[in-house]
Motif scaffolding. Structure first.
Motif, PDB file in Angstrom:
ATOM      1  N   VAL A  94       0.893  -1.204   0.012  1.00 46.00           N
ATOM      2  CA  VAL A  94       0.018   0.175  -0.031  1.00 46.00           C
ATOM      3  C   VAL A  94       0.898   1.375  -0.016  1.00 46.00           C
ATOM      4  O   VAL A  94       0.681   2.112  -0.817  1.00 46.00           O
ATOM      5  N   ALA A  95       1.992   1.242   0.754  1.00 46.48           N
ATOM      6  CA  ALA A  95       2.745   2.395   0.976  1.00 46.48           C
ATOM      7  C   ALA A  95       3.378   2.925  -0.732  1.00 46.48           C
ATOM      8  O   ALA A  95       3.737   3.793  -0.710  1.00 46.48           O
ATOM      9  N   VAL A  96       3.706   1.766  -1.330  1.00 44.63           N
ATOM     10  CA  VAL A  96       4.599   2.087  -2.489  1.00 44.63           C
ATOM     11  C   VAL A  96       3.557   2.345  -3.535  1.00 44.63           C
ATOM     12  O   VAL A  96       3.902   2.464  -4.749  1.00 44.63           O
ATOM     13  N   SER A  97       2.241   2.213  -3.455  1.00 41.85           N
ATOM     14  CA  SER A  97       1.292   2.070  -4.485  1.00 41.85           C
ATOM     15  C   SER A  97       0.366   3.613  -4.580  1.00 41.85           C
ATOM     16  O   SER A  97      -0.430   3.809  -5.447  1.00 41.85           O
ATOM     17  N   PHE A  98       0.491   4.226  -3.381  1.00 38.83           N
ATOM     18  CA  PHE A  98      -0.243   5.325  -3.364  1.00 38.83           C
ATOM     19  C   PHE A  98       0.549   6.637  -3.261  1.00 38.83           C
ATOM     20  O   PHE A  98       1.732   6.672  -2.753  1.00 38.83           O
ATOM     21  N   PRO A  99       0.102   7.937  -3.398  1.00 34.09           N
ATOM     22  CA  PRO A  99       0.904   9.079  -2.892  1.00 34.09           C
ATOM     23  C   PRO A  99       1.356   9.265  -1.361  1.00 34.09           C
ATOM     24  O   PRO A  99       0.620   8.825  -0.698  1.00 34.09           O
ATOM     25  N   PHE A 100       2.663   9.650  -1.260  1.00 30.71           N
ATOM     26  CA  PHE A 100       3.088   9.708   0.159  1.00 30.71           C
ATOM     27  C   PHE A 100       2.870  11.068   0.650  1.00 30.71           C
ATOM     28  O   PHE A 100       2.204  10.941   1.773  1.00 30.71           O
ATOM     29  N   ALA A 131      13.331   1.710   8.225  1.00 31.32           N
ATOM     30  CA  ALA A 131      12.074   2.213   7.869  1.00 31.32           C
ATOM     31  C   ALA A 131      11.593   2.966   9.153  1.00 31.32           C
ATOM     32  O   ALA A 131      11.032   4.137   8.910  1.00 31.32           O
ATOM     33  N   ASP A 132      12.054   2.751  10.276  1.00 30.26           N
ATOM     34  CA  ASP A 132      11.603   3.543  11.360  1.00 30.26           C
ATOM     35  C   ASP A 132      12.514   4.915  11.525  1.00 30.26           C
ATOM     36  O   ASP A 132      11.807   5.879  11.851  1.00 30.26           O
ATOM     37  N   VAL A 133      13.803   4.766  10.953  1.00 28.51           N
ATOM     38  CA  VAL A 133      14.421   5.802  10.754  1.00 28.51           C
ATOM     39  C   VAL A 133      13.999   6.924   9.852  1.00 28.51           C
ATOM     40  O   VAL A 133      14.016   8.074   9.816  1.00 28.51           O
ATOM     41  N   SER A 153      -0.174   6.648   1.690  1.00 28.01           N
ATOM     42  CA  SER A 153       1.065   5.838   1.556  1.00 28.01           C
ATOM     43  C   SER A 153       1.918   6.448   2.816  1.00 28.01           C
ATOM     44  O   SER A 153       2.512   5.603   3.463  1.00 28.01           O
ATOM     45  N   PHE A 154       1.886   7.513   3.296  1.00 28.22           N
ATOM     46  CA  PHE A 154       2.508   7.986   4.511  1.00 28.22           C
ATOM     47  C   PHE A 154       1.916   7.112   5.671  1.00 28.22           C
ATOM     48  O   PHE A 154       2.858   6.657   6.429  1.00 28.22           O
ATOM     49  N   TRP A 155       0.765   7.179   5.873  1.00 31.52           N
ATOM     50  CA  TRP A 155       0.264   6.466   7.104  1.00 31.52           C
ATOM     51  C   TRP A 155       0.388   4.910   6.755  1.00 31.52           C
ATOM     52  O   TRP A 155       0.564   4.353   8.022  1.00 31.52           O
ATOM     53  N   ALA A 156       0.538   4.523   5.580  1.00 32.20           N
ATOM     54  CA  ALA A 156       0.741   3.107   5.277  1.00 32.20           C
ATOM     55  C   ALA A 156       2.214   2.541   5.679  1.00 32.20           C
ATOM     56  O   ALA A 156       2.461   1.435   6.645  1.00 32.20           O
ATOM     57  N   PHE A 157       2.995   3.587   5.388  1.00 32.22           N
ATOM     58  CA  PHE A 157       4.411   3.346   5.640  1.00 32.22           C
ATOM     59  C   PHE A 157       4.837   3.478   7.125  1.00 32.22           C
ATOM     60  O   PHE A 157       5.643   2.642   7.826  1.00 32.22           O
ATOM     61  N   CYS A 158       3.936   4.352   7.903  1.00 30.58           N
ATOM     62  CA  CYS A 158       4.180   4.385   9.304  1.00 30.58           C
ATOM     63  C   CYS A 158       3.731   2.901   9.963  1.00 30.58           C
ATOM     64  O   CYS A 158       4.519   2.387  10.846  1.00 30.58           O
ATOM     65  N   LEU A 159       2.566   2.623   9.566  1.00 31.24           N
ATOM     66  CA  LEU A 159       2.146   1.198  10.099  1.00 31.24           C
ATOM     67  C   LEU A 159       3.153  -0.140   9.814  1.00 31.24           C
ATOM     68  O   LEU A 159       3.382  -0.759  10.458  1.00 31.24           O
ATOM     69  N   LEU A 195       5.099  -2.467  12.229  1.00 31.91           N
ATOM     70  CA  LEU A 195       5.081  -4.072  11.992  1.00 31.91           C
ATOM     71  C   LEU A 195       6.143  -4.474  11.643  1.00 31.91           C
ATOM     72  O   LEU A 195       6.632  -5.565  12.297  1.00 31.91           O
ATOM     73  N   LEU A 196       7.184  -3.721  10.914  1.00 32.37           N
ATOM     74  CA  LEU A 196       8.340  -4.351  10.685  1.00 32.37           C
ATOM     75  C   LEU A 196       9.269  -4.579  12.065  1.00 32.37           C
ATOM     76  O   LEU A 196       9.818  -5.635  12.092  1.00 32.37           O
ATOM     77  N   LEU A 197       9.049  -3.625  12.899  1.00 34.04           N
ATOM     78  CA  LEU A 197       9.727  -3.743  14.203  1.00 34.04           C
ATOM     79  C   LEU A 197       9.294  -4.943  15.075  1.00 34.04           C
ATOM     80  O   LEU A 197       9.869  -5.723  15.508  1.00 34.04           O
TER      81      LEU A 197
END
Length: 447
Positions: free
Chosen positions: A81-87, A167-169, A192-198, A202-204
């Protein structure tokens, strides 16, 4: 008919789960002080720590395969989702720009910064994606009780990938970037911004959910420790060593052995550890000079250009009243790299002047330098985001400066310096005193 006996050198593999093993002790050599101790039986939510230096040897999780696989799949969905939508998008005086996540790297290529672009894309998308796919691949096979092909090689790579996933940095860098431009333009956060935060969260959680001890035991069993291995002393004194990847204790004599379980290269001590650390520290110190002398980015506003160095950017933020953001940049870009250079140099210089009390404090200092090093990438990510986002021609635009590459090199070199430094050398300069506890200490996992 008499059953043929196994060859003497064939390891005896116990395939029962680690939690239920009670017939014999499982031994581990601490990766930070080389102390050999026996692992106690662990329940879910407990960890075993080294009785000498308090390094965590093993963490036990509930449902390790199901948990890590579910988190990895959720992380992959969030990343897609993060790479598919505007950031994020910005507008000023009717002129604006909207970017997606990949443009934070691809825009740098247009400004002749391909190395920085590759570093950004690798650390925030490519390596995390490879890690998550690897986790799914491994845990799916373990859940089916049939490990997938190449599982051993993939499992061995997980520990090597972890330090380079940032990703967290990047999220901290994104927040700093948005705060810097919020007073000059209108900012709109995309899906994308909110998806990347999530995704970063989740990665951590995925990384924290990996039970390496359980995973390796489930993949390859656990060969017996070399005959005669004793607890309550160092591994090197017994000509054995603990595998840095799977933890298994192996006999080592010629310095070219590989772990019998995961095939990782083994060394009593990392070869030429101090020399390599000094070389990397020297290179990082040299690169830190242009990183501070040259501009890290140039801001163009209404036709006039203003180059900005790292320290100059901090001063500008203070003048704008953004004290918290200035503090973050100053800590990440000045205090952390300089502190890491000084700390590692001091550890190398004092390596032969250690006693057990000093060894404990120096080991804690080493852990701190290893932990904080990656956070210096905040400034590089800030540049990547601002360069991609602020593109309004002569009205307002930002271009990267040569210091971005130099500072990125400083971060990578200091991280490599911490990796090449062998903390066991800190403990090698004094005779270990006997400890009452020959078994690892069992504690609840924090959180």
């Amino acid at each position: 008919m008499k059953r043929p006996s196994l060859p003497v050198n064939t390891p005896q593999v116990d395939c029962s789960p680690p939690e239920t093993r009670t017939q014999r002790r499982r031994l581990r050599a601490c990766h930070e002080c080389d102390w050999v101790s026996a692992l106690p039986p662990l329940n879910s939510g407990e960890k075993a720590t080294c009785p000498r230096c308090s390094h965590v040897l093993v963490k036990r999780h509930r449902y390790p395969a199901q948990r890590s696989m579910a988190l990895a799949l959720a992380s992959l969905v969030a990343l897609i989702v993060a790479v598919s939508f505007p950031f994020v998008s910005f507008s000023v005086s009717g002129v604006g720009n909207r970017i997606d996540l990949s443009q934070t790297a691809t825009t740098l290529i247009a400004f002749h910064q391909p190395v920085v672009a590759i570093a950004v894309m690798m650390t925030i998308v490519v390596l995390p994606a490879v890690y998550l796919v690897s986790v799914v691949w491994l845990q799916f096979g373990l859940l089916q009780s049939r490990p997938m092909p190449f599982s051993r090689d993939i499992a061995r790579s997980l520990a090597h990938l972890t330090p380079w996933m940032m990703a967290d940095v990047f999220i901290i860098g994104a927040l700093v970037s948005l705060i810097k431009v919020a007073g000059m333009a209108q900012i709109e956060l995309g899906i994308s911004f909110w998806a990347f935060c999530l995704f970063a969260i989740l990665l951590l959680m995925t990384v924290q959910s990996i039970d390496a001890d359980w995973m390796w035991f489930s993949l390859e069993g656990e060969p017996l420790a070399p005959e005669g291995t004793l607890t309550g002393t160092t591994a090197a004194s017994q000509h054995v060593t603990g595998c840095p990847t799977c933890g298994l204790i192996n006999r080592i004599q010629h310095g070219k052995e590989r772990c019998v379980r995961c095939h990782e290269k083994l060394h009593k001590r990392l070869p030429h550890s101090l020399q390599r650390t000094w070389a990397l520290l020297f290179a990082a110190s040299i690169m830190y000079i242009p990183a501070n002398l040259y501009p890290i980015m140039t801001t163009t506003s209404l036709g006039s250009s203003a180059p900005s160095t790292i320290v100059g950017g901090v001063v500008q933020l203070i003048q704008m009243g953004s004290w918290p953001v200035a503090a973050v940049i100053f800590i990440a870009s000045v205090i952390v790299p300089v502190g890491k250079l000084v700390a590692l140099a001091w550890l190398c210089l004092m390596i032969k002047r250690s006693n057990e009390l000093n060894a404990q404090s120096r080991t804690r200092l080493y852990r701190l330098t290893e932990f904080i090093g990656r956070w210096s990438m905040v400034d590089v990510f800030v540049v990547a985001i601002l360069v991609a986002l602020i593109r309004a021609g002569s009205l307002m635009s930002i271009t990267p400066g040569p210091a971005a590459l130099a500072f990125g090199a400083v971060v990578v070199l200091t991280m490599l310096a911490a990796m090449t430094f062998d903390p066991r050398l800190i403990w090698d300069t004094h005779t270990p005193r006997p400890l009452r506890r020959k078994a690892a200490t069992k504690e609840p996992v924090d959180g």
